[in-house]
Design a protein around this motif. Structure first.
Motif, mmCIF file in Angstrom:
data_model
loop_
_atom_site.group_PDB
_atom_site.id
_atom_site.type_symbol
_atom_site.label_atom_id
_atom_site.label_comp_id
_atom_site.label_asym_id
_atom_site.label_seq_id
_atom_site.Cartn_x
_atom_site.Cartn_y
_atom_site.Cartn_z
ATOM 1 N N LEU A 289 4.922 11.128 -3.035
ATOM 2 C CA LEU A 289 6.196 11.710 -3.445
ATOM 3 C C LEU A 289 6.004 12.655 -4.627
ATOM 4 C CD1 LEU A 289 9.248 11.916 -3.192
ATOM 5 C CD2 LEU A 289 9.454 9.910 -4.672
ATOM 6 N N GLY A 290 5.083 12.298 -5.532
ATOM 7 C CA GLY A 290 4.801 13.175 -6.661
ATOM 8 C C GLY A 290 4.286 14.530 -6.216
ATOM 9 N N ALA A 291 3.427 14.545 -5.195
ATOM 10 C CA ALA A 291 2.921 15.815 -4.682
ATOM 11 C C ALA A 291 4.052 16.668 -4.119
ATOM 12 C CB ALA A 291 1.866 15.553 -3.604
ATOM 13 N N VAL A 292 4.980 16.043 -3.390
ATOM 14 C CA VAL A 292 6.103 16.784 -2.822
ATOM 15 C C VAL A 292 7.010 17.320 -3.924
ATOM 16 C CG1 VAL A 292 8.156 16.595 -1.372
ATOM 17 C CG2 VAL A 292 6.029 15.487 -0.666
ATOM 18 N N LEU B 67 0.827 -1.207 0.000
ATOM 19 C CA LEU B 67 0.000 0.000 0.000
ATOM 20 C C LEU B 67 0.859 1.254 0.000
ATOM 21 C CD1 LEU B 67 -2.872 1.269 0.321
ATOM 22 C CD2 LEU B 67 -2.476 1.179 2.787
ATOM 23 N N VAL B 68 1.901 1.251 0.848
ATOM 24 C CA VAL B 68 2.732 2.443 0.988
ATOM 25 C C VAL B 68 3.657 2.622 -0.210
ATOM 26 C CG1 VAL B 68 4.564 3.503 2.364
ATOM 27 C CG2 VAL B 68 2.607 2.420 3.494
ATOM 28 N N ARG B 69 4.332 1.546 -0.596
ATOM 29 C CA ARG B 69 5.356 1.674 -1.638
ATOM 30 C C ARG B 69 4.779 1.773 -3.048
ATOM 31 N NH1 ARG B 69 10.104 -2.661 0.153
ATOM 32 N NH2 ARG B 69 10.892 -1.474 1.944
ATOM 33 N N GLU B 70 3.792 0.957 -3.355
ATOM 34 C CA GLU B 70 3.332 0.861 -4.736
ATOM 35 C C GLU B 70 2.091 1.695 -5.034
ATOM 36 O OE1 GLU B 70 5.255 -0.568 -6.818
ATOM 37 O OE2 GLU B 70 6.588 -1.323 -5.256
ATOM 38 N N LEU B 71 1.155 1.768 -4.101
ATOM 39 C CA LEU B 71 -0.099 2.459 -4.375
ATOM 40 C C LEU B 71 -0.047 3.937 -3.985
ATOM 41 C CD1 LEU B 71 -2.806 -0.183 -3.353
ATOM 42 C CD2 LEU B 71 -1.865 0.318 -5.610
ATOM 43 N N ARG B 72 0.357 4.216 -2.752
ATOM 44 C CA ARG B 72 0.304 5.597 -2.272
ATOM 45 C C ARG B 72 1.658 6.304 -2.318
ATOM 46 N NH1 ARG B 72 -3.919 5.692 2.864
ATOM 47 N NH2 ARG B 72 -5.702 4.829 1.720
ATOM 48 N N GLY B 73 2.731 5.549 -2.349
ATOM 49 C CA GLY B 73 4.051 6.164 -2.359
ATOM 50 C C GLY B 73 4.304 7.079 -3.545
ATOM 51 N N PRO B 74 4.083 6.617 -4.786
ATOM 52 C CA PRO B 74 4.329 7.503 -5.928
ATOM 53 C C PRO B 74 3.473 8.761 -5.911
ATOM 54 C CG PRO B 74 4.141 5.217 -6.631
ATOM 55 C CD PRO B 74 3.734 5.245 -5.192
ATOM 56 N N ARG B 75 2.221 8.631 -5.490
ATOM 57 C CA ARG B 75 1.341 9.796 -5.454
ATOM 58 C C ARG B 75 1.823 10.811 -4.421
ATOM 59 N NH1 ARG B 75 -4.145 9.987 -7.155
ATOM 60 N NH2 ARG B 75 -5.141 11.926 -6.507
ATOM 61 N N THR C 12 9.151 19.525 -13.652
ATOM 62 C CA THR C 12 8.065 19.360 -12.685
ATOM 63 C C THR C 12 6.749 19.051 -13.372
ATOM 64 O OG1 THR C 12 9.191 20.927 -11.219
ATOM 65 C CG2 THR C 12 6.880 20.462 -10.768
ATOM 66 N N VAL C 13 6.486 19.709 -14.495
ATOM 67 C CA VAL C 13 5.237 19.482 -15.234
ATOM 68 C C VAL C 13 5.115 18.026 -15.659
ATOM 69 C CG1 VAL C 13 4.017 20.046 -17.376
ATOM 70 C CG2 VAL C 13 4.988 21.858 -15.994
ATOM 71 N N ALA C 14 6.233 17.365 -15.925
ATOM 72 C CA ALA C 14 6.194 15.980 -16.402
ATOM 73 C C ALA C 14 5.573 15.034 -15.384
ATOM 74 C CB ALA C 14 7.603 15.511 -16.754
ATOM 75 N N VAL C 15 5.582 15.394 -14.092
ATOM 76 C CA VAL C 15 5.090 14.485 -13.052
ATOM 77 C C VAL C 15 3.574 14.447 -13.000
ATOM 78 C CG1 VAL C 15 5.065 14.017 -10.576
ATOM 79 C CG2 VAL C 15 7.172 14.782 -11.677
ATOM 80 N N ALA C 16 2.954 15.615 -12.971
ATOM 81 C CA ALA C 16 1.501 15.670 -12.740
ATOM 82 C C ALA C 16 0.775 16.590 -13.699
ATOM 83 C CB ALA C 16 1.229 16.115 -11.304
ATOM 84 N N ALA D 120 1.474 9.366 -11.713
ATOM 85 C CA ALA D 120 2.852 9.324 -11.215
ATOM 86 C C ALA D 120 3.277 7.887 -10.939
ATOM 87 C CB ALA D 120 2.972 10.155 -9.941
ATOM 88 N N THR D 121 4.413 7.503 -11.462
ATOM 89 C CA THR D 121 4.976 6.166 -11.253
ATOM 90 C C THR D 121 6.423 6.315 -10.792
ATOM 91 O OG1 THR D 121 5.738 5.990 -13.546
ATOM 92 C CG2 THR D 121 3.502 5.196 -13.054
#
Length: 345
Positions: free
Chosen positions: A71-74, A61-69, A264-268, A202-203
């Motif tokens: 970290l992407g926000a940060v 849950l942390v690493r694969e599902l919610r982690g990229p999202r 930065t635009v490339a992420v989200a 985000a991946t």
């Protein structure tokens, strides 16, 4: 006792404003990040996840599902915050943020071309998994170069650059619309989701190189700007008298911030108003005379995490983070314009 003796004997005044703001922003960022990862307030759970000892379901849950999202926000908040602070400080204009002067529109055109334009430009496929971030960065650099070259007249005028940037922004927006009209349904859906400003795409494969680039360019800009922006704040004539090459320094800072905004635009996607709001909000919180990149970076990260939290939990339907920032950023822009009009009247 003379006035000078009284002044020397008076204890130095200690301001707790800046340290308090740093602590509050860091705490808010940490709490929002933990919430985005789904860890809550369980300190023991934090330790288990950090050391990799949590159960497989929690780690997935942390690493694969919610982690990229999360970290992407940060990454997006930090990147846009620094880029916005640099452009606003160098140009001494609150409206000179990457999303207003056409930089993010250029990145959007490059990214949309990489998503839906492979039939028109087959060479894009040669970039492989790097095609989205590289296309976005290339589009941002070309847009920034176009805006600066068209507005440069022996120097960079912020008023002229903003006007030119608005025109370039409109033209690039038309280019994005044209690319969407030529797109087929699967690619069109992906492009439309990306253009709204969404963290759902985000991946780790995308985040790792972009996060490294944002960290590198952000650190360079913060280190360079620590002294240069304070000198530029004194005015071009005073800065030149102090030995600073104003034109070269301005171009270096603006060019690096353009590349940072493109990455930065490339992420989200083109998340609106973060590059504009974060520096201004940080300036008012810390009481500085001009936007500073370090403070704007932390403020931008908090705003992105908060916007993603609101988009997922407050509204009746799930909203992409770009829509939430636009809803909140538009009134802030109007408020800033009203403040500027009062100062000039």
């Amino acid at each position: 006792m003379t006035v000078s003796e009284l002044t020397r004997s008076a204890p130095p005044r200690i301001s707790w404003r800046a340290p308090l703001c740093w602590v509050l922003l860091a705490a808010a960022c940490l709490l929002l990040l933990l919430n985005a990862l789904g860890l809550g307030a369980d300190v023991r759970q934090w330790w288990l996840v950090a050391t990799g000892q949590a159960d497989s379901g929690t780690m997935f849950l942390v690493r694969e599902l919610r982690g990229p999202r999360a970290l992407g926000a940060v990454v997006v908040g930090v990147g846009f915050g620094i880029a916005g602070a640099i452009t606003q400080s160098v140009l001494r204009n609150v409206l000179a943020s990457p999303d207003i002067i056409g930089v993010t529109s250029g990145a959007s055109l490059g990214a949309v071309t990489s998503i839906v334009g492979t039939s028109l430009f087959p060479a894009i496929l040669l970039l492989g998994p790097w095609r989205l971030p590289l296309s976005a960065m290339l589009g941002a650099v070309l847009a920034g170069a176009l805006v600066i070259s068209l507005s440069y007249r022996g120097g960079i005028s912020s008023f002229r650059l903003v006007l030119v940037g608005l025109g370039v922004n409109a033209g690039l927006g038309a280019g994005v619309s044209w690319m969407l009209l030529r797109a087929e349904l699967p690619d069109l859906n992906s492009a439309m989701v990306w253009l709204t400003g969404s963290l759902s795409l985000a991946t780790w494969d995308l985040l790792k190189p972009v996060a490294l680039l944002v960290l590198l360019l952000g650190a360079i800009l913060i280190i360079l700007a620590a002294r240069w922006l304070d000198i530029l704040e004194l005015g071009d004539d005073v800065a030149a008298a102090l030995g600073l090459n104003v034109k070269a320094v301005s171009l270096i800072l603006l060019g690096t911030s353009v590349v940072l905004a493109g990455a930065t635009v490339a992420v989200a996607g083109p998340v609106g108003f973060i590059a504009f709001v974060a520096p201004q909000l940080a300036q008012r919180m810390f009481g500085t005379t001009h936007p500073t990149p370090g403070r704007a970076a932390l403020t931008g990260a908090v705003l992105m995490l908060l916007a993603d939290l609101l988009g997922q939990n407050v509204f009746p339907v799930l909203l992409p983070v770009g829509l939430v920032t636009s809803i909140a950023g538009a009134p802030f822009l109007v408020w800033i314009l009203l403040l500027l009009s009062k100062k000039r009247s």
